[in-house]
Design an enzyme around this catalytic site. Structure first.
Site, PDB file in Angstrom:
ATOM      1  N   CYS A 131       0.996  -1.135   0.021  1.00 33.93           N
ATOM      2  CA  CYS A 131       0.026   0.292   0.043  1.00 33.93           C
ATOM      3  C   CYS A 131       0.776   1.156   0.180  1.00 33.93           C
ATOM      4  O   CYS A 131       2.006   1.227   0.558  1.00 33.93           O
ATOM      5  CB  CYS A 131      -1.083  -0.005   1.193  1.00 33.93           C
ATOM      6  SG  CYS A 131      -2.228   1.294   1.056  1.00 33.93           S
TER       7      CYS A 131
ATOM      8  N   CYS B  43      -1.866   3.943   7.112  1.00 37.27           N
ATOM      9  CA  CYS B  43      -3.076   4.146   7.946  1.00 37.27           C
ATOM     10  C   CYS B  43      -2.536   3.381   9.287  1.00 37.27           C
ATOM     11  O   CYS B  43      -2.236   2.225   9.534  1.00 37.27           O
ATOM     12  CB  CYS B  43      -4.372   3.828   7.525  1.00 37.27           C
ATOM     13  SG  CYS B  43      -4.833   4.442   5.958  1.00 37.27           S
TER      14      CYS B  43
ATOM     15  N   CYS C 115      -4.561   0.298  10.252  1.00 36.28           N
ATOM     16  CA  CYS C 115      -4.772  -0.838   9.365  1.00 36.28           C
ATOM     17  C   CYS C 115      -4.373  -2.388   9.843  1.00 36.28           C
ATOM     18  O   CYS C 115      -3.560  -2.614  10.576  1.00 36.28           O
ATOM     19  CB  CYS C 115      -3.393  -0.726   8.098  1.00 36.28           C
ATOM     20  SG  CYS C 115      -3.595  -1.919   6.770  1.00 36.28           S
TER      21      CYS C 115
END
Length: 363
Positions: A85, A89, A92
């Site tokens: 990714c 975040c 996550c």
């Protein structure tokens, strides 16, 4: 002369018996592989069947054996085919612990097995699914599932940052739903969470993708994870303006080895909110008709999740315990170790109008 004729007759009878036994065992082996969901390879002199021919064969087998039922039907499956990714975040729960992605033909073989076992909806996720091969790998799987496997619903969950209009031009007709993750309508909050890359505006990307969905007749959906940094935000005006078909609102979830614990790549403890905080957020947004809330309990038990190796992940113990790969043991054996609660799946509204043909999209 008589003895020689008798010997020849005995040899002929033995050869016939051996041939019949071989044919019987071969037929039994074929039936066993079909029942187990394992696709045998072509034998000498045999041609490889097309996906549609294999599907027709599967349906014919079910007609011949109407009493055969699956213990659990993989009606809706989430395939996290990549962990990579471009965002970071903090909460996550499927982090970049490997860079492995199945070869496209192996991924297709697994998708075919799932279809034969009863799959109606596939959701591609990650990581960020548009990252691998700039979305071409994802596009080919989307096309395969809709055009070849003829699934009623094909969907994607993305952060929206890497989607280009060219992708919609090539693959939009095969996609039913595109969900974009957005946790806040304040750019500073998104950066604090980790949902950002450089100076790009996550909210501008969200709007752009929303407009492309409208133009290319793809149902638009929003996913939000409620955590300590956005729990007091009022998103009513923004969600209403974007008008998604569904707004999935998740409670921040801890998964051992992913976003908490010694081997994790994230430390999500600071993002966790209480049940009451989550309920207060839901109450604040109860006027939004498309809101679909999902607590931690619903998330743990009611999703069929496949990882990058096509293993079902059981999250009931607060970690991800993998089954064997469906490519090795078939769907029916692997799904027994998924921890999937079909009643909870139905209770949370997992089955809904998920085909854009049935939605009759009019923007």
């Amino acid at each position: 002369m008589l003895l020689a004729n008798q010997v020849a007759l005995v040899r002929l009878l033995l050869q016939l018996c051996i041939t019949n036994v071989h044919a019987l065992l071969s037929a039994l082996l074929v039936r066993m592989t079909v029942w187990m969901g394992v696709r045998p390879g072509p034998g000498p002199g045999q041609s490889q069947l097309t996906p549609r021919e294999q599907l027709r064969g599967s349906r014919a087998e079910k007609r011949r054996d109407p009493d055969r039922v699956l213990v659990t039907s993989p009606r809706s499956v989430n395939y996290h085919f990549t962990r990579q990714c471009n965002y970071k975040c903090g909460f996550c729960f499927h982090t970049a612990k490997t860079s492995f992605v199945l070869p496209i033909e192996e991924a297709k073989r697994g998708l075919l097995l799932l279809k034969q076992a009863g799959m109606e909806k596939i959701n591609f996720s990650g990581g960020e699914p548009f990252l691998h091969q700039r979305g071409e790998f994802l596009g080919e799987m989307v096309r395969y599932c809709k055009q070849e496997l003829q699934l009623p619903s094909v969907s994607i969950v993305s952060n929206g940052s890497m989607i280009k209009e060219k992708w919609f031009q090539s693959y939009g007709e095969y996609l039913d739903i595109l969900a974009v993750s957005c946790d806040s309508f304040d750019e500073d909050t998104n950066r604090t969470i980790g949902r950002a890359q450089g100076r790009k505006s996550h909210i501008e990307n969200l709007q752009k993708v929303r407009d492309w969905c409208r133009e290319y007749k793809v149902a638009f959906k929003i996913n939000s994870v409620i955590n300590t940094f956005n729990v007091h935000e009022d998103m009513t005006e923004h969600i209403t303006a974007l008008n998604p078909v569904r707004w999935k609102v998740f409670q921040c979830l801890l998964i051992e080895g992913e976003n908490t614990g010694g081997n994790s790549l994230r430390e999500a403890e600071k993002f966790v909110i209480t049940e009451q905080d989550f309920q207060d957020f839901l109450d604040r947004h109860k006027s939004i008709e498309c809101l679909v809330p999902e607590s931690n309990q619903k998330m743990r038990d009611s999703y069929l999740i496949l990882d990058e190796y096509m293993r079902f992940l059981d999250c009931r113990a607060g970690r991800k315990d993998p089954s064997k790969s469906i490519l090795d043991v078939g769907v029916q054996e692997a799904i027994q170790f998924s921890g999937f609660d079909e009643k909870m799946f139905l209770k949370r509204g997992g089955k809904y109008v998920w085909s854009k043909a049935d939605m009759k999209l009019e923007w």
